[in-house]
Design an enzyme around this catalytic site. Structure first.
Site, PDB file in Angstrom:
ATOM      1  N   MET A  27       0.957  -1.078  -0.243  1.00 24.75           N
ATOM      2  CA  MET A  27       0.391  -0.100  -0.415  1.00 24.75           C
ATOM      3  C   MET A  27       1.427   0.851   0.274  1.00 24.75           C
ATOM      4  O   MET A  27       0.813   2.146   0.087  1.00 24.75           O
ATOM      5  CB  MET A  27      -0.841  -0.070   0.833  1.00 24.75           C
ATOM      6  CG  MET A  27      -1.724  -1.668   1.061  1.00 24.75           C
ATOM      7  SD  MET A  27      -3.819  -0.948   1.930  1.00 24.75           S
ATOM      8  CE  MET A  27      -3.414  -0.842   3.819  1.00 24.75           C
ATOM      9  N   ALA A  29       4.354   3.918   0.322  1.00 20.98           N
ATOM     10  CA  ALA A  29       4.892   4.459   1.736  1.00 20.98           C
ATOM     11  C   ALA A  29       5.674   3.964   2.182  1.00 20.98           C
ATOM     12  O   ALA A  29       6.618   2.944   3.337  1.00 20.98           O
ATOM     13  CB  ALA A  29       4.073   4.909   3.532  1.00 20.98           C
ATOM     14  N   HIS A  34       9.425  -2.799   3.480  1.00 20.14           N
ATOM     15  CA  HIS A  34       8.632  -3.596   2.099  1.00 20.14           C
ATOM     16  C   HIS A  34       9.945  -3.640   1.148  1.00 20.14           C
ATOM     17  O   HIS A  34       9.549  -4.708   0.642  1.00 20.14           O
ATOM     18  CB  HIS A  34       8.089  -1.948   1.520  1.00 20.14           C
ATOM     19  CG  HIS A  34       6.906  -1.963   2.284  1.00 20.14           C
ATOM     20  ND1 HIS A  34       6.007  -0.822   2.750  1.00 20.14           N
ATOM     21  CD2 HIS A  34       5.726  -2.602   2.210  1.00 20.14           C
ATOM     22  CE1 HIS A  34       5.168  -0.492   3.669  1.00 20.14           C
ATOM     23  NE2 HIS A  34       4.637  -1.391   2.777  1.00 20.14           N
ATOM     24  N   GLN A  58     -10.376  -2.984   1.922  1.00 20.70           N
ATOM     25  CA  GLN A  58     -10.245  -3.361   3.380  1.00 20.70           C
ATOM     26  C   GLN A  58      -9.741  -2.059   4.976  1.00 20.70           C
ATOM     27  O   GLN A  58      -9.908  -2.594   6.210  1.00 20.70           O
ATOM     28  CB  GLN A  58      -8.639  -4.521   2.708  1.00 20.70           C
ATOM     29  CG  GLN A  58      -7.829  -3.287   2.899  1.00 20.70           C
ATOM     30  CD  GLN A  58      -6.257  -4.027   3.013  1.00 20.70           C
ATOM     31  OE1 GLN A  58      -6.073  -4.291   1.695  1.00 20.70           O
ATOM     32  NE2 GLN A  58      -5.223  -4.081   3.559  1.00 20.70           N
ATOM     33  N   LYS A 151       4.786 -10.394   9.092  1.00 21.82           N
ATOM     34  CA  LYS A 151       3.937  -9.055  10.564  1.00 21.82           C
ATOM     35  C   LYS A 151       2.773  -9.332  10.058  1.00 21.82           C
ATOM     36  O   LYS A 151       2.084  -9.006  10.928  1.00 21.82           O
ATOM     37  CB  LYS A 151       4.951  -7.489   9.692  1.00 21.82           C
ATOM     38  CG  LYS A 151       4.190  -6.708   9.737  1.00 21.82           C
ATOM     39  CD  LYS A 151       5.036  -5.730  11.244  1.00 21.82           C
ATOM     40  CE  LYS A 151       3.970  -4.389  11.760  1.00 21.82           C
ATOM     41  NZ  LYS A 151       3.084  -4.006  10.633  1.00 21.82           N
ATOM     42  N   ASP A 152       1.561  -9.372   8.647  1.00 23.15           N
ATOM     43  CA  ASP A 152       0.763  -9.175   8.980  1.00 23.15           C
ATOM     44  C   ASP A 152       0.579 -11.501   8.503  1.00 23.15           C
ATOM     45  O   ASP A 152      -0.035 -11.293   7.968  1.00 23.15           O
ATOM     46  CB  ASP A 152       0.265  -8.574   7.494  1.00 23.15           C
ATOM     47  CG  ASP A 152       0.442  -6.938   7.773  1.00 23.15           C
ATOM     48  OD1 ASP A 152      -0.135  -6.745   8.707  1.00 23.15           O
ATOM     49  OD2 ASP A 152       1.358  -6.818   7.229  1.00 23.15           O
ATOM     50  N   SER A 188       4.153   1.513   7.621  1.00 26.48           N
ATOM     51  CA  SER A 188       3.951   2.743   7.196  1.00 26.48           C
ATOM     52  C   SER A 188       2.881   3.875   8.148  1.00 26.48           C
ATOM     53  O   SER A 188       2.634   4.805   8.789  1.00 26.48           O
ATOM     54  CB  SER A 188       2.436   2.635   6.147  1.00 26.48           C
ATOM     55  OG  SER A 188       3.337   1.610   5.615  1.00 26.48           O
ATOM     56  N   ARG A 189       2.800   3.292   9.596  1.00 28.71           N
ATOM     57  CA  ARG A 189       1.513   2.928   9.981  1.00 28.71           C
ATOM     58  C   ARG A 189       2.561   4.348  11.517  1.00 28.71           C
ATOM     59  O   ARG A 189       1.882   4.909  12.349  1.00 28.71           O
ATOM     60  CB  ARG A 189       0.830   2.361  10.833  1.00 28.71           C
ATOM     61  CG  ARG A 189      -0.723   2.060   9.796  1.00 28.71           C
ATOM     62  CD  ARG A 189      -1.917   1.741  10.362  1.00 28.71           C
ATOM     63  NE  ARG A 189      -3.208   1.783   9.597  1.00 28.71           N
ATOM     64  CZ  ARG A 189      -2.972   0.913   9.274  1.00 28.71           C
ATOM     65  NH1 ARG A 189      -3.151  -0.127   8.925  1.00 28.71           N
ATOM     66  NH2 ARG A 189      -4.186   1.001   8.595  1.00 28.71           N
TER      67      ARG A 189
HETATM   68  P1  AMP Z   1       1.938  -3.175   3.602  1.00 29.36           P
HETATM   69  O1  AMP Z   1       1.408  -1.678   2.593  1.00 29.36           O
HETATM   70  O2  AMP Z   1       1.341  -2.393   5.014  1.00 29.36           O
HETATM   71  O3  AMP Z   1       0.153  -3.705   2.667  1.00 29.36           O
HETATM   72  O4  AMP Z   1       2.465  -4.205   3.415  1.00 29.36           O
HETATM   73  C1  AMP Z   1       2.753  -4.694   2.256  1.00 29.36           C
HETATM   74  C2  AMP Z   1       3.863  -6.329   2.628  1.00 29.36           C
HETATM   75  O5  AMP Z   1       4.863  -5.964   3.259  1.00 29.36           O
HETATM   76  C3  AMP Z   1       2.531  -7.043   3.852  1.00 29.36           C
HETATM   77  O6  AMP Z   1       3.004  -8.520   3.163  1.00 29.36           O
HETATM   78  C4  AMP Z   1       3.722  -6.549   4.820  1.00 29.36           C
HETATM   79  O7  AMP Z   1       2.988  -7.692   5.422  1.00 29.36           O
HETATM   80  C5  AMP Z   1       4.469  -6.594   4.123  1.00 29.36           C
HETATM   81  N1  AMP Z   1       5.351  -5.799   5.668  1.00 29.36           N
HETATM   82  C6  AMP Z   1       4.843  -4.674   6.347  1.00 29.36           C
HETATM   83  N2  AMP Z   1       5.524  -4.002   7.795  1.00 29.36           N
HETATM   84  C7  AMP Z   1       6.543  -5.318   7.816  1.00 29.36           C
HETATM   85  C8  AMP Z   1       8.069  -5.441   8.353  1.00 29.36           C
HETATM   86  N3  AMP Z   1       8.047  -5.063   9.094  1.00 29.36           N
HETATM   87  N4  AMP Z   1       8.163  -6.704   8.138  1.00 29.36           N
HETATM   88  C9  AMP Z   1       8.471  -7.629   7.030  1.00 29.36           C
HETATM   89  N5  AMP Z   1       7.284  -7.331   5.786  1.00 29.36           N
HETATM   90  C10 AMP Z   1       6.874  -6.319   6.605  1.00 29.36           C
END
Ligand code: AMP
Length: 278
Positions: A27, A29, A34, A58, A151-152, A188-189
């Protein structure tokens, strides 16, 4: 690097890719978390595709959809420097039509923990991931790998199940959690946190460290570990602390090699999650 905003441009760009494709949906940022996924995709594939899309379905009513950080220019630069071949940045209208077919998260794994705290979140997440995986699979890469962060954790488990249930031709590659030097899991948060909140936010990773210590001392009882973790979390508003197995079933005792310890908490108005796979 080709930047595609429309489906036509994306398919044109991916039709020229040779060999295996590594795909990293995000998403935006972008941070080191990432980037670790992108670097791994780069190492393990002939071509790399990254998507950046803040997916409205979502986000729940009252969540941070409008405020979610958007840094398209910086993100594009980061992707280019990381050797990404195709960057897909669609608009909402590109990804969604009216009165769409929906995906519902499964009853047991989908409606615990994040699924109850953010009811409907996983339905929207699965819907967009299905769309994105189908788009990248469209030009039939010789080998298709999609990278997701541990992480998720619940998201990762549900995507793995969706791929299996819907026979999607992709390998899901789980990637380790990346943290700041002080232990805070990158997100990102995190930019929402004030200085003082950021200090309090460290208690999430500290609580997981405490859980590790207990497990190393052969304390395997989930309730004892949860109780001890909550002591470390006294300065944040805990939403849940839980121990589940890799199937995401809650467990009474740690099963080494098959356990995920999860924590979700609010620090001020910011909701953070973290976990440990042991
Ligand atoms: P998001 O942009 O938050 O939707 O995250 C995109 C991808 O990056 C998802 O697969 C997340 O699980 C992964 N991600 C986000 N933060 C981390 C982190 N600190 N370590 C590893 N993967 C991450």
């Amino acid at each position: 690097m080709v930047t595609a905003n429309s489906i036509d441009d994306l398919l044109k760009a991916t039709s020229t890719l040779k060999g295996s494709v590594g795909f990293v949906p995000t998403m935006g940022a972008l941070h080191e978390g990432h980037l670790s996924l992108i670097r791994r995709a780069r190492d393990e594939n002939d071509s790399v595709v990254v998507s950046i899309f803040v997916n409205p379905t979502q986000f729940l009513e009252g969540e941070d959809l409008e405020a979610y950080p958007r840094k398209e220019e910086a993100d594009a630069k980061i992707c280019e420097l990381a050797g990404v071949d195709v960057l897909f940045m669609p608009t909402i209208d590109t990804m969604y039509g009216k009165d769409e077919l929906k995906i519902t998260a499964p009853a047991i794994r989908g409606f615990i923990l994040e699924g109850t705290k953010r009811a409907g979140h996983f339905d929207g997440m699965l819907q967009i991931v299905m769309k994105l995986l189908n788009l990248i699979a469209y030009n039939k890469p010789s080998n298709f790998n999609a990278y997701f962060g541990k992480k998720d954790a619940q998201q990762l488990v549900l995507i793995t199940q969706m791929v299996k249930n819907y026979f999607i031709n992709v390998n899901i590659v789980p990637c380790d959690v990346v943290r700041d030097s002080d232990g805070l899991a990158l997100s990102s948060r995190n930019i929402y946190l004030s200085k003082e909140e950021r200090v309090r936010a460290l208690s999430l990773s500290r609580s997981l460290k405490r859980a590790t210590e207990l497990v190393m001392q052969k304390e395997f009882s989930s309730s004892t570990i949860i109780e001890e973790m909550k002591k470390v979390l006294s300065e944040v508003e805990v939403e849940y602390v839980a121990l589940v197995n890799r199937e995401f079933e809650q467990i009474d005792r740690v099963e080494l090699g098959n356990t995920i310890i999860l924590v979700a908490a609010r620090v001020g108005t910011t909701r953070l999650i973290d976990n440990l796979w042991i």
